[in-house]
Design a protein around this motif. Structure first.
Motif, mmCIF file in Angstrom:
data_model
loop_
_atom_site.group_PDB
_atom_site.id
_atom_site.type_symbol
_atom_site.label_atom_id
_atom_site.label_comp_id
_atom_site.label_asym_id
_atom_site.label_seq_id
_atom_site.Cartn_x
_atom_site.Cartn_y
_atom_site.Cartn_z
ATOM 1 N N THR A 172 0.836 -1.200 0.000
ATOM 2 C CA THR A 172 0.000 0.000 0.000
ATOM 3 C C THR A 172 0.871 1.252 0.000
ATOM 4 N N CYS A 173 0.266 2.346 -0.433
ATOM 5 C CA CYS A 173 0.945 3.646 -0.382
ATOM 6 C C CYS A 173 -0.128 4.729 -0.336
ATOM 7 N N ASP A 174 -0.060 5.605 0.666
ATOM 8 C CA ASP A 174 -1.074 6.655 0.793
ATOM 9 C C ASP A 174 -0.489 8.037 1.031
ATOM 10 N N THR A 175 0.826 8.176 0.896
ATOM 11 C CA THR A 175 1.454 9.481 1.085
ATOM 12 C C THR A 175 2.387 9.790 -0.086
ATOM 13 N N GLY A 176 2.488 11.071 -0.403
ATOM 14 C CA GLY A 176 3.401 11.498 -1.448
ATOM 15 C C GLY A 176 3.082 10.963 -2.824
ATOM 16 N N THR A 177 1.794 10.727 -3.105
ATOM 17 C CA THR A 177 1.419 10.133 -4.393
ATOM 18 C C THR A 177 0.965 11.205 -5.379
ATOM 19 N N ASP A 178 1.017 10.854 -6.658
ATOM 20 C CA ASP A 178 0.475 11.693 -7.716
ATOM 21 C C ASP A 178 -0.155 10.786 -8.758
ATOM 22 N N SER A 179 -0.633 11.350 -9.855
ATOM 23 C CA SER A 179 -1.340 10.552 -10.861
ATOM 24 C C SER A 179 -0.464 9.458 -11.460
ATOM 25 N N GLY A 180 0.861 9.647 -11.417
ATOM 26 C CA GLY A 180 1.753 8.633 -11.962
ATOM 27 C C GLY A 180 1.749 7.334 -11.190
ATOM 28 N N PHE A 181 1.248 7.353 -9.965
ATOM 29 C CA PHE A 181 1.230 6.143 -9.150
ATOM 30 C C PHE A 181 0.229 5.114 -9.654
ATOM 31 N N ARG A 182 -0.724 5.513 -10.509
ATOM 32 C CA ARG A 182 -1.663 4.530 -11.081
ATOM 33 C C ARG A 182 -0.905 3.501 -11.911
ATOM 34 N N VAL A 183 -0.050 4.011 -12.802
ATOM 35 C CA VAL A 183 0.760 3.116 -13.632
ATOM 36 C C VAL A 183 1.788 2.400 -12.772
ATOM 37 N N LEU A 184 2.315 3.112 -11.804
ATOM 38 C CA LEU A 184 3.328 2.527 -10.928
ATOM 39 C C LEU A 184 2.770 1.347 -10.142
ATOM 40 N N ALA A 185 1.524 1.474 -9.677
ATOM 41 C CA ALA A 185 0.905 0.390 -8.915
ATOM 42 C C ALA A 185 0.805 -0.881 -9.752
ATOM 43 N N ALA A 186 0.474 -0.725 -11.046
ATOM 44 C CA ALA A 186 0.390 -1.888 -11.925
ATOM 45 C C ALA A 186 1.751 -2.558 -12.079
ATOM 46 N N LYS A 187 2.803 -1.749 -12.219
ATOM 47 C CA LYS A 187 4.151 -2.308 -12.344
ATOM 48 C C LYS A 187 4.574 -3.031 -11.068
ATOM 49 N N VAL A 188 4.245 -2.435 -9.917
ATOM 50 C CA VAL A 188 4.603 -3.063 -8.639
ATOM 51 C C VAL A 188 3.860 -4.383 -8.463
ATOM 52 N N ALA A 189 2.573 -4.413 -8.851
ATOM 53 C CA ALA A 189 1.805 -5.660 -8.755
ATOM 54 C C ALA A 189 2.432 -6.744 -9.623
ATOM 55 N N ASP A 190 2.917 -6.370 -10.800
ATOM 56 C CA ASP A 190 3.599 -7.331 -11.668
ATOM 57 C C ASP A 190 4.857 -7.871 -11.007
ATOM 58 N N LYS A 191 5.637 -6.992 -10.411
ATOM 59 C CA LYS A 191 6.898 -7.431 -9.798
ATOM 60 C C LYS A 191 6.660 -8.308 -8.574
ATOM 61 N N MET A 192 5.617 -7.989 -7.798
ATOM 62 C CA MET A 192 5.330 -8.808 -6.615
ATOM 63 C C MET A 192 4.971 -10.238 -7.001
ATOM 64 N N LEU A 193 4.448 -10.402 -8.201
ATOM 65 C CA LEU A 193 4.048 -11.732 -8.656
ATOM 66 C C LEU A 193 5.246 -12.641 -8.879
ATOM 67 N N THR A 194 6.432 -12.056 -8.948
ATOM 68 C CA THR A 194 7.640 -12.870 -9.124
ATOM 69 C C THR A 194 8.168 -13.410 -7.799
ATOM 70 N N ILE A 195 7.546 -13.013 -6.675
ATOM 71 C CA ILE A 195 7.966 -13.520 -5.365
ATOM 72 C C ILE A 195 7.639 -15.002 -5.252
ATOM 73 N N LYS A 196 8.514 -15.743 -4.690
ATOM 74 C CA LYS A 196 8.343 -17.190 -4.557
ATOM 75 C C LYS A 196 7.089 -17.522 -3.741
ATOM 76 N N ASP A 197 6.317 -18.495 -4.237
ATOM 77 C CA ASP A 197 5.100 -19.008 -3.593
ATOM 78 C C ASP A 197 3.933 -18.022 -3.588
ATOM 79 N N VAL A 198 4.042 -16.926 -4.320
ATOM 80 C CA VAL A 198 2.945 -15.950 -4.416
ATOM 81 C C VAL A 198 2.110 -16.258 -5.658
ATOM 82 N N ASP A 199 0.799 -16.423 -5.457
ATOM 83 C CA ASP A 199 -0.111 -16.721 -6.566
ATOM 84 C C ASP A 199 -0.870 -15.497 -7.058
ATOM 85 N N ALA A 200 -0.971 -14.473 -6.227
ATOM 86 C CA ALA A 200 -1.663 -13.247 -6.630
ATOM 87 C C ALA A 200 -1.075 -12.070 -5.865
ATOM 88 N N SER A 201 -1.154 -10.895 -6.467
ATOM 89 C CA SER A 201 -0.599 -9.699 -5.828
ATOM 90 C C SER A 201 -1.549 -8.526 -6.032
#
Length: 683
Positions: free
Chosen positions: A587-616
């Motif tokens: 999660t992130c709720d401070t210091g955000t701007d409109s660019g964080f929408r795209v950033l959140a999608a990228k972070v969700a993609d990267k979290m999916l590479t964590i071992k034993d994680v099925d969803a992010s």
């Protein structure tokens, strides 16, 4: 009128004194009698205890011992009495109600032969007439007293119905005021038999279902005898299921059925969440591929023809959502069941050619064309709009694209689009779009099928002619103004669908390299560089775009980020937590701007590479809106989870927006939705 001083029956004589009324409000005669008895015991018992102690163990007499012990015992009594009575209003009648019942209205209420009760504004029962007593007495042996004075009345469905003495009564409210106190008289009308008839009518109403075996054409590639055996097994399971419900089934094609059965059996199916889907899914063919079915069911009021059409519409919705599920239409809305498997990649050149022809015909008849995608547009939404602008331009029809020109996430898209001559003045705001909307305007919507998430929802609601081109799962019925609905959840992106339409709708080499590169960038974004949701048609479209001058290097350059984005991404990744063993959350709720929408999608993609994680899931607050990006490796349907937030997408890529909520609130709701999903699907 009663025999005691002219008061109505059921009302005890009471002095016209508010202090006397207050005594009745505090305790009943029974409570006072018990208090006196316990006070006596509180004195006697300590005295007896002291005498016995002195007999066995002589001790110095102490007058404080019985006094303190008695006070302690009596305090216990008062505490117990308070705990029992704290939620009960002990006013059997108070002064104001007594006065009200003495009036002509009160006497009429008391004399009525139908049950009548009087409650305060909180629903606490203060009085009832003799008819209520009679009803209770008749059923006392079997059910006991249903309502008691001084307690809340157990109304049903707000305050419309009340169960009393085993029967159900409809409550007609009559407000009344006495001594500045609000009361409500409820005249009870016995509707037990009517409700039984309504239930019987509802249960015996014929429900209609359409059943289709998913992806038969794709399954036909396997050896015919193996395929035939598997389909025969599915056919047997469907017919046994219908037989158990006492229904009628008719096959109108090798893989299609229509079923009629009573609504009462439908309730059983809802309770077990249409377990037939799981039973059929155990049938496999070829390399262990499960056979699935899609079912559309309707038990809406109206004629049988109405329900048949509604069931067909529900089936279409189930298929557009990816299959392997049930869509149920009934009076209180649409319900979805199933959706446990990813949709099989299935599309044909024929459908794309037909849609292209229909769209060209609509554009040719239109006076102007407006094009728009979803709010907070991404590369796919922007590029597919540009592709549709090319189709309008080729057909010499004036067009405009409704988009947020100040969205910095689209800066690279606007930079490339500005190099395309016919797009120089094409981009307009939502307000300008409303001004340009005419009766003969065709609205083309891309990369979204829910009007609530459009860049300009008000334009769509007023448009007379609409075409929808999307690759997201359909969540609701589209209005009649939609003339073309090309929704293919198995497509990688809206850019892929638009490129196919252009391939059949324009002549060769009529697309500029910049348009081709934008469309290719939309595909690259939604497929994660051809690593996800990619089928044979995706590569065929990419080849077509390359032939139109698209450069993969130029398209890839559009995804470059600056150092600030990498820093922000690291900030979100540092807050990752693992929930319920296989779900990654940040999660992130401070210091955000409109660019964080795209950033959140990228972070969700990267979290999916964590071992034993099925969803992010990445949750970020931007101004007063919380954005959720969900990703899955194919074992968990994130689209179903985010539908709880009115979001949508695909089995393994989905998103949602929640307004006027904190990140922590959304996070807790998200965890609850994940657990509910796992419980429903035995994950």
């Amino acid at each position: 009128m009663g025999a005691d001083g002219g008061m109505p029956n059921g009302i005890r004589p009471m002095k016209q004194d508010k202090r006397q009324a207050a005594l009745y409000r505090f305790a009943t005669k029974r409570d006072i009698l018990l208090g006196v008895i316990f006070a006596y015991l509180a004195v006697i018992l300590p005295a007896i205890a002291m005498i016995l102690l002195d007999y066995f163990t002589p001790m110095e007499q102490n007058v404080w011992f019985p006094l303190l012990t008695g006070i302690g015992l009596y305090s216990v009594f008062v505490l117990v009495w308070w705990l029992i009575h704290r939620n009960q209003n002990r006013a059997v009648l108070d002064y104001s109600l007594t006065k009200l019942l003495s009036t002509t209205v009160g006497q009429i209420m008391n004399a009525m032969e139908v049950p009548v009760i009087a409650c305060d504004e909180k629903g606490v029962l203060f009085w009832h007439n003799d008819a209520v007593t009679k009803v209770i007495h008749e059923q006392e042996e079997n059910r006991g007293e249903v309502v008691k004075q001084g307690t809340k009345v157990p109304f049903r469905e707000g305050k419309d119905y009340l169960e009393l003495g085993g029967n159900v009564y409809k409550c007609q409210a009559i407000p009344a005021v006495s001594e500045e106190k609000q009361y409500v008289f409820y005249v009870l009308e016995d509707c037990t038999e009517l409700l039984k008839m309504e239930k019987s009518y509802h249960d015996e109403r014929t429900a209609v279902a359409y059943i289709v075996i998913d992806s038969v054409d794709e399954l036909m590639q396997y050896v015919n005898d193996r395929f035939r055996d598997a389909i025969g097994e599915v056919d047997d399971k469907i017919k046994r299921w219908v037989s158990q419900m006492g229904g009628i089934i008719k096959s109108y094609d090798n893989d299609k059925y229509i079923v009629l059965f009573d609504t009462a059996k439908l309730e059983e199916c809802i309770k077990n969440r249409f377990a037939i889907l799981d039973k059929i899914r155990t049938t496999r063919v070829g390399d262990g591929i499960s056979i699935t079915v899609s079912i559309g069911v309707s038990n809406l009021p109206g004629t049988l023809v109405d329900r048949e059409r509604s069931a067909q519409s529900a089936l279409d919705l189930a298929l557009q959502r990816g299959g392997d599920q049930v869509v149920l239409k009934r009076e209180d809305g649409i319900e979805f069941f199933g959706g446990k498997t990813k949709a099989v990649y299935k599309r044909s050149n024929v459908k794309a050619r037909v849609v292209s022809s229909q769209l060209v015909s609509l554009i040719g008849r239109a006076g102007s064309v407006l094009i728009m995608g979803h709010k907070n547009a991404d590369f796919d939404s922007f590029a597919s709009c540009v592709g549709m602008a090319r189709l309008a331009h080729v057909n010499a029809v004036p067009f405009h694209i409704i988009v947020d020109k100040n969205d910095k996430n689209l800066a690279s898209c606007f930079e490339m689009a500005n190099r395309i001559p016919h797009l120089k003045d094409a981009f307009i705001s939502a307000k300008e779009g409303m001004e340009k909307l005419k009766n003969n305007t065709l609205l083309i919507i891309t990369d979204v099928n829910s009007f609530d998430f459009l860049e300009a929802p008000e334009v769509a609601r007023k448009a007379k002619s609409i075409a929808v081109i999307d690759h997201h799962i359909k969540k609701e019925e589209l209005p009649e103004t939609v003339k073309i609905s090309y929704i293919e959840p198995t497509a990688s992106s809206a850019s892929e669908l638009v490129s196919e339409i252009l391939e059949y709708g324009i002549s060769m080499l009529q697309m500029t390299p910049e348009e081709a590169e934008l469309l290719l960038s939309g595909i690259l974004l939604d497929t994660k560089q051809f690593s996800r949701n990619t089928g044979t048609r995706t590569f065929a479209v990419a080849q077509y775009l390359r032939g139109q001058g698209a450069s993969t290097a130029a398209s890839t350059d559009m995804f470059r980020v600056d150092i600030d984005d990498i820093t922000k991404e690291s900030k979100m990744l540092s807050a990752v937590e693992i929930f319920d063993e296989n779900i990654a959350l940040t999660t992130c709720d401070t210091g955000t701007d409109s660019g964080f929408r795209v950033l959140a999608a990228k972070v969700a993609d990267k979290m999916l590479t964590i071992k034993d994680v099925d969803a992010s899931f990445a949750v970020v607050l931007i101004r007063n809106t919380v954005y959720i990006s969900g990703r899955s490796n194919g074992n968990i349907n994130v689209q179903l989870i985010l539908e709880d937030f009115h979001g949508g997408g695909h089995f393994d890529i989905a998103g949602a927006q929640v307004e006027d909520a904190t990140v922590q609130e959304v996070k807790e709701r998200l965890k609850e939705s994940i657990l509910n999903y796992k419980k429903r699907n035995n994950k």
